[in-house]
Design an enzyme around this catalytic site. Sequence first.
Site, PDB file in Angstrom:
ATOM      1  N   LYS A 173      -2.260  30.476  13.784  1.00 28.12           N
ATOM      2  CA  LYS A 173      -0.874  30.664  14.699  1.00 28.12           C
ATOM      3  C   LYS A 173       0.059  29.094  14.057  1.00 28.12           C
ATOM      4  O   LYS A 173      -0.299  27.297  14.761  1.00 28.12           O
ATOM      5  CB  LYS A 173      -1.053  30.386  16.312  1.00 28.12           C
ATOM      6  CG  LYS A 173       0.220  30.521  16.989  1.00 28.12           C
ATOM      7  CD  LYS A 173       1.049  30.056  18.109  1.00 28.12           C
ATOM      8  CE  LYS A 173       1.275  28.150  18.189  1.00 28.12           C
ATOM      9  NZ  LYS A 173       2.163  28.688  17.579  1.00 28.12           N
ATOM     10  N   GLU A 208      -7.052  16.540  14.748  1.00 33.08           N
ATOM     11  CA  GLU A 208      -6.392  15.417  14.512  1.00 33.08           C
ATOM     12  C   GLU A 208      -5.126  15.656  14.844  1.00 33.08           C
ATOM     13  O   GLU A 208      -4.160  16.344  14.975  1.00 33.08           O
ATOM     14  CB  GLU A 208      -6.207  15.997  12.642  1.00 33.08           C
ATOM     15  CG  GLU A 208      -7.495  16.659  11.753  1.00 33.08           C
ATOM     16  CD  GLU A 208      -8.450  15.474  11.538  1.00 33.08           C
ATOM     17  OE1 GLU A 208      -7.617  13.832  12.244  1.00 33.08           O
ATOM     18  OE2 GLU A 208      -9.497  15.412  10.872  1.00 33.08           O
ATOM     19  N   CYS A 252       1.531  12.281  10.360  1.00 30.01           N
ATOM     20  CA  CYS A 252       0.880  11.527  11.292  1.00 30.01           C
ATOM     21  C   CYS A 252       0.326   9.991  10.609  1.00 30.01           C
ATOM     22  O   CYS A 252      -0.249   9.385  11.860  1.00 30.01           O
ATOM     23  CB  CYS A 252      -0.546  12.397  11.584  1.00 30.01           C
ATOM     24  SG  CYS A 252      -1.700  12.838  10.298  1.00 30.01           S
ATOM     25  N   GLU A 262       3.648   6.656  19.907  1.00 32.91           N
ATOM     26  CA  GLU A 262       4.714   7.405  18.732  1.00 32.91           C
ATOM     27  C   GLU A 262       5.651   7.863  18.610  1.00 32.91           C
ATOM     28  O   GLU A 262       6.167   8.688  19.379  1.00 32.91           O
ATOM     29  CB  GLU A 262       3.307   9.025  18.103  1.00 32.91           C
ATOM     30  CG  GLU A 262       3.702   9.531  17.260  1.00 32.91           C
ATOM     31  CD  GLU A 262       2.606  10.554  17.102  1.00 32.91           C
ATOM     32  OE1 GLU A 262       2.618  11.354  17.522  1.00 32.91           O
ATOM     33  OE2 GLU A 262       2.011  10.666  15.610  1.00 32.91           O
TER      34      GLU A 262
HETATM   35  P1  NAD Z   1       2.340  20.190  18.826  1.00 36.52           P
HETATM   36  O1  NAD Z   1       0.791  19.302  19.475  1.00 36.52           O
HETATM   37  O2  NAD Z   1       3.743  19.761  19.704  1.00 36.52           O
HETATM   38  O3  NAD Z   1       2.031  21.403  18.516  1.00 36.52           O
HETATM   39  C1  NAD Z   1       1.340  21.403  17.518  1.00 36.52           C
HETATM   40  C2  NAD Z   1       0.550  23.300  17.716  1.00 36.52           C
HETATM   41  O4  NAD Z   1       0.157  23.638  18.541  1.00 36.52           O
HETATM   42  C3  NAD Z   1       1.776  23.986  17.629  1.00 36.52           C
HETATM   43  O5  NAD Z   1       1.765  25.103  16.588  1.00 36.52           O
HETATM   44  C4  NAD Z   1       2.344  24.551  18.874  1.00 36.52           C
HETATM   45  O6  NAD Z   1       2.945  25.674  19.492  1.00 36.52           O
HETATM   46  C5  NAD Z   1       0.958  24.503  19.152  1.00 36.52           C
HETATM   47  N1  NAD Z   1       1.182  24.350  20.921  1.00 36.52           N
HETATM   48  C6  NAD Z   1       1.673  23.397  21.512  1.00 36.52           C
HETATM   49  N2  NAD Z   1       1.273  23.539  23.184  1.00 36.52           N
HETATM   50  C7  NAD Z   1       0.192  24.790  22.686  1.00 36.52           C
HETATM   51  C8  NAD Z   1      -1.230  25.409  23.778  1.00 36.52           C
HETATM   52  N3  NAD Z   1      -0.821  23.869  25.711  1.00 36.52           N
HETATM   53  N4  NAD Z   1      -2.169  25.486  23.413  1.00 36.52           N
HETATM   54  C9  NAD Z   1      -2.650  25.716  22.022  1.00 36.52           C
HETATM   55  N5  NAD Z   1      -1.297  25.444  21.594  1.00 36.52           N
HETATM   56  C10 NAD Z   1      -0.549  24.940  21.673  1.00 36.52           C
HETATM   57  O7  NAD Z   1       2.471  18.838  17.910  1.00 36.52           O
HETATM   58  P2  NAD Z   1       4.367  19.403  16.641  1.00 36.52           P
HETATM   59  O8  NAD Z   1       5.612  18.565  17.507  1.00 36.52           O
HETATM   60  O9  NAD Z   1       4.312  20.478  16.254  1.00 36.52           O
HETATM   61  O10 NAD Z   1       3.646  18.011  15.055  1.00 36.52           O
HETATM   62  C11 NAD Z   1       3.952  16.458  15.684  1.00 36.52           C
HETATM   63  C12 NAD Z   1       2.117  16.015  16.608  1.00 36.52           C
HETATM   64  O11 NAD Z   1       1.646  16.395  15.691  1.00 36.52           O
HETATM   65  C13 NAD Z   1       1.512  14.380  16.409  1.00 36.52           C
HETATM   66  O12 NAD Z   1       1.666  13.948  17.120  1.00 36.52           O
HETATM   67  C14 NAD Z   1       0.927  14.002  14.780  1.00 36.52           C
HETATM   68  O13 NAD Z   1       1.299  12.955  14.803  1.00 36.52           O
HETATM   69  C15 NAD Z   1      -0.193  15.023  14.835  1.00 36.52           C
HETATM   70  N6  NAD Z   1      -0.817  15.589  13.530  1.00 36.52           N
HETATM   71  C16 NAD Z   1      -1.020  14.869  13.597  1.00 36.52           C
HETATM   72  C17 NAD Z   1      -1.854  14.774  12.387  1.00 36.52           C
HETATM   73  C18 NAD Z   1      -3.378  14.298  11.867  1.00 36.52           C
HETATM   74  O14 NAD Z   1      -3.676  14.483  11.090  1.00 36.52           O
HETATM   75  N7  NAD Z   1      -4.437  13.409  12.913  1.00 36.52           N
HETATM   76  C19 NAD Z   1      -1.461  15.476  11.575  1.00 36.52           C
HETATM   77  C20 NAD Z   1      -0.338  15.826  11.690  1.00 36.52           C
HETATM   78  C21 NAD Z   1       0.710  15.828  12.945  1.00 36.52           C
END
Ligand code: NAD
Length: 442
Positions: free
Chosen positions: A146, A220, A254, A341
């Site tokens: 997803k 991650e 990130c 963040e």
């Molecule tokens: P997010 O957590 O809002 O969403 C990520 C994914 O999770 C999306 O596909 C979203 O639809 C889904 N999602 C949301 N709620 C959910 C739930 N309750 N159950 C299952 N899936 C759900 O994150 P974002 O805003 O898309 O991305 C940015 C974040 O990602 C930042 O915090 C960034 O640091 C982190 N990030 C971390 C890494 C790493 O390698 N550590 C890499 C890239 C991004």
Amino acid sequence: MTGQVNRRVHEADSAVVDKAVRAARQAAPGWAALPVAERATWMRRLSEGIEARFDDLVAAEIADTGKPLEQTRTLDIPRGAANFRAFAEIAAQRPSEAFHLTDVLSYTVRRPLGVVAVVVPWNLPFLLMTWKLGPALVAGNTVVVKPSENTPGSAALFAQICADVGLPPGVVNVIHGYGTTGQLLVSHEGVDGVTFTGSTRTGSSIMKSVADRVKPISFELGGKNAGLVFADADLDRAVEGSVRSVFTNGGQVCLCTERLYVERPIFEEFCARLAEKAASVTPQPMISAEHREKVLSFYALARDEGAKFLTGGGAPEGPGYFVEPTVVTGLPESSRFNREEIFGPVCHVSPFDTEGEAVALANDSDYGLAATLWTTSLDRAHRVAQRLEAGLVWVNTWYLRDLRTPFGGVKLSGIGREGGTQSLDFYSEPTTITIKLESADE
Ligand code: NAD
């Protein structure tokens, strides 16, 4: 990134999620039964399939995110193809473990988890999705992916590539939707493990969703990464490198640095040079209006708390969710600006006086993903790097990756590691087989 509709995808409800998981379950035994060399061959075919649709993938990624063309052509899409190639090699060459005492032989076989849910964010959509799919698939799992609701394009195209190269049906399934769809997926009883990249808040929510069935998770999550600049650093490299580590992808990586600590004798000069370079960085749009508001709310917070803006602090006029690359100083460590963040093109710079103080400042965070340090002292580089509470430490560089090395964070930044054999370990479970050897009658 501009508010215009560039594609429409279907939002998966529980019936569609169920259908995708069932398809993956049906395909799982056949896929797991293939020799690893054969699955590695499929990974190479996927890699070639990506290269054949390179320009379409670049266009899809840019339409969804507003990334620069150069970055998309040299990082996002090529890394997608490289992820499949790298894990094909790593898996095919991996030895199995054996321990032999005089009359006891133990060895380990690894089995795939089964069906893996892959939930990914919007900031590096194709790179992060393939970073999970390569090892999950080559280890013998089938997957339901997803992508983020903000960036469905490259994942939708990838599903087409899987069909085009003739991957057996059900091995890769892509569904679209918001967090609600993600939650239906991760908590589905037909899903055996969850790999997630995204925010810490969502990670925590997924952990609760899978708690009852104690599913394996790989997380991650977010970061609040520190950069340490010592007075003995090569200042040109430190400034240039910090500009990259703060502003790449509009700060929406990130691994980006949001807290810079600079040794006092070079503090003023470093700040002046960083601000000058930052002012010439071309702004990149934020992913959504909502995210732009979040970043701008941190600029407002800094202003309210009396920060000094060395450059930026606003949003350019015109269409698109742009914000100005921004450098601030003068806030206490306790400020939310220095603790949460932000995920935008912004950093805070503070001075420090001793090495010990620098390490303490860097480690004073709920997060622990990455850190960067700039010094020409070999001793200091090793000494400081080993004391930093982060999963990744770069010395005199940033975001330089060998795909075989462990990748991931500590504290609120994640659970487990990806990369090389660490990924393969997550996507499979070992069974230890122990045999008692009888000594032969002489
Ligand atoms: P997010 O957590 O809002 O969403 C990520 C994914 O999770 C999306 O596909 C979203 O639809 C889904 N999602 C949301 N709620 C959910 C739930 N309750 N159950 C299952 N899936 C759900 O994150 P974002 O805003 O898309 O991305 C940015 C974040 O990602 C930042 O915090 C960034 O640091 C982190 N990030 C971390 C890494 C790493 O390698 N550590 C890499 C890239 C991004």
